[in-house]
Design a protein around this motif. Structure first.
Motif, short mmCIF file in Angstrom:
data_model
loop_
_atom_site.label_atom_id
_atom_site.label_comp_id
_atom_site.label_asym_id
_atom_site.label_seq_id
_atom_site.Cartn_x
_atom_site.Cartn_y
_atom_site.Cartn_z
N GLN A 65 0.84 -1.19 0.00
CA GLN A 65 0.00 0.00 0.00
C GLN A 65 0.88 1.24 0.00
N PRO A 66 1.38 1.66 -1.17
CA PRO A 66 2.26 2.84 -1.18
C PRO A 66 1.49 4.10 -0.83
N ALA A 67 2.15 4.99 -0.14
CA ALA A 67 1.54 6.27 0.23
C ALA A 67 1.51 7.17 -1.00
N VAL A 68 0.39 7.88 -1.18
CA VAL A 68 0.24 8.77 -2.32
C VAL A 68 0.39 10.20 -1.82
N THR A 69 1.30 10.92 -2.43
CA THR A 69 1.54 12.31 -2.06
C THR A 69 0.84 13.22 -3.04
N THR A 70 0.06 14.16 -2.51
CA THR A 70 -0.66 15.09 -3.39
C THR A 70 -0.05 16.48 -3.37
N THR A 71 0.84 16.75 -2.41
CA THR A 71 1.48 18.06 -2.33
C THR A 71 2.98 17.88 -2.20
N ILE A 72 3.68 18.94 -2.48
CA ILE A 72 5.12 18.93 -2.29
C ILE A 72 5.40 19.17 -0.82
N PRO A 73 6.19 18.30 -0.18
CA PRO A 73 6.45 18.50 1.25
C PRO A 73 7.25 19.77 1.48
N ALA A 74 6.93 20.45 2.57
CA ALA A 74 7.64 21.67 2.92
C ALA A 74 9.03 21.33 3.42
N ALA A 75 9.95 22.25 3.23
CA ALA A 75 11.30 22.06 3.76
C ALA A 75 11.22 22.02 5.27
N LEU A 76 12.06 21.24 5.88
CA LEU A 76 12.00 21.04 7.32
C LEU A 76 12.49 22.28 8.06
N GLY A 77 11.59 23.22 8.33
CA GLY A 77 11.91 24.38 9.12
C GLY A 77 12.72 25.44 8.39
N ARG A 78 13.02 25.24 7.12
CA ARG A 78 13.81 26.23 6.39
C ARG A 78 12.91 26.95 5.40
N PRO A 79 13.06 28.25 5.28
CA PRO A 79 12.30 28.96 4.25
C PRO A 79 12.87 28.63 2.87
N ARG A 80 11.99 28.45 1.92
CA ARG A 80 12.44 28.15 0.56
C ARG A 80 12.89 29.44 -0.11
N SER A 81 13.98 29.36 -0.81
CA SER A 81 14.47 30.54 -1.52
C SER A 81 13.66 30.74 -2.80
N THR A 82 13.42 31.98 -3.13
CA THR A 82 12.69 32.25 -4.36
C THR A 82 13.65 32.15 -5.54
N ARG A 83 13.14 31.63 -6.61
CA ARG A 83 13.98 31.48 -7.80
C ARG A 83 13.80 32.73 -8.67
N ARG A 84 14.90 33.29 -9.04
CA ARG A 84 14.85 34.51 -9.84
C ARG A 84 15.56 34.32 -11.17
N ASP A 85 15.43 33.14 -11.73
CA ASP A 85 16.05 32.85 -13.01
C ASP A 85 15.15 33.40 -14.13
N PRO A 86 15.66 34.30 -14.97
CA PRO A 86 14.80 34.88 -16.01
C PRO A 86 14.40 33.88 -17.09
N ARG A 87 15.03 32.73 -17.15
CA ARG A 87 14.69 31.73 -18.17
C ARG A 87 13.48 30.90 -17.79
N LEU A 88 13.07 30.93 -16.54
CA LEU A 88 11.96 30.09 -16.08
C LEU A 88 10.64 30.38 -16.80
N PRO A 89 10.23 31.62 -17.07
CA PRO A 89 8.96 31.84 -17.76
C PRO A 89 8.96 31.29 -19.18
N ALA A 90 10.12 31.11 -19.77
CA ALA A 90 10.18 30.62 -21.15
C ALA A 90 10.05 29.09 -21.25
N LEU A 91 10.10 28.39 -20.12
CA LEU A 91 9.99 26.94 -20.16
C LEU A 91 8.59 26.51 -20.50
N PRO A 92 8.43 25.39 -21.21
CA PRO A 92 7.08 24.92 -21.54
C PRO A 92 6.33 24.45 -20.30
N ARG A 93 5.07 24.74 -20.24
CA ARG A 93 4.20 24.34 -19.12
C ARG A 93 3.28 23.23 -19.56
N MET A 94 2.99 22.35 -18.65
CA MET A 94 2.11 21.23 -18.98
C MET A 94 0.74 21.44 -18.41
#
Length: 94
Positions: A65-94
């Motif tokens: 009975q594998p566990a199904v994950t529906t969300t991305i787990p939060a980092a353990l007590g660390r704030p996530r850094s924001t990504r400021r790569d200008p190439r990210l908006p140009a990537l294809p979205r699904m």
């Protein structure tokens, strides 16, 4: 190196530690030099810690009975850094 258990018909059990390539079927008893027979036993599973037993149980349970994950787990007590790569908006979205 593995430890092998043997039993002498005259003296009783003894252990022999040697490489896998050097083990013989009937080694001589260290006390009386009579050929001894190898004793096969279950592996020593009692040397596992409680955490190792818990991990083995979780792995066995997830096979059926594998566990199904529906969300991305939060980092353990660390704030996530924001990504400021200008190439990210140009990537294809699904």
């Amino acid at each position: 190196m593995p430890t092998y258990s043997f039993r002498c018909s005259d003296c009783g059990p003894f252990d022999l530690t040697c490489p896998i390539t050097d083990v013989v079927a009937t080694p001589p008893c260290p006390a009386c030099s009579t050929p001894a027979r190898r004793v096969f036993a279950s592996p020593p599973l009692t040397t596992f810690s409680a955490g190792q037993h818990r991990l083995a149980d979780l792995a066995a349970a997830s096979a059926d009975q594998p566990a199904v994950t529906t969300t991305i787990p939060a980092a353990l007590g660390r704030p996530r850094s924001t990504r400021r790569d200008p190439r990210l908006p140009a990537l294809p979205r699904m």
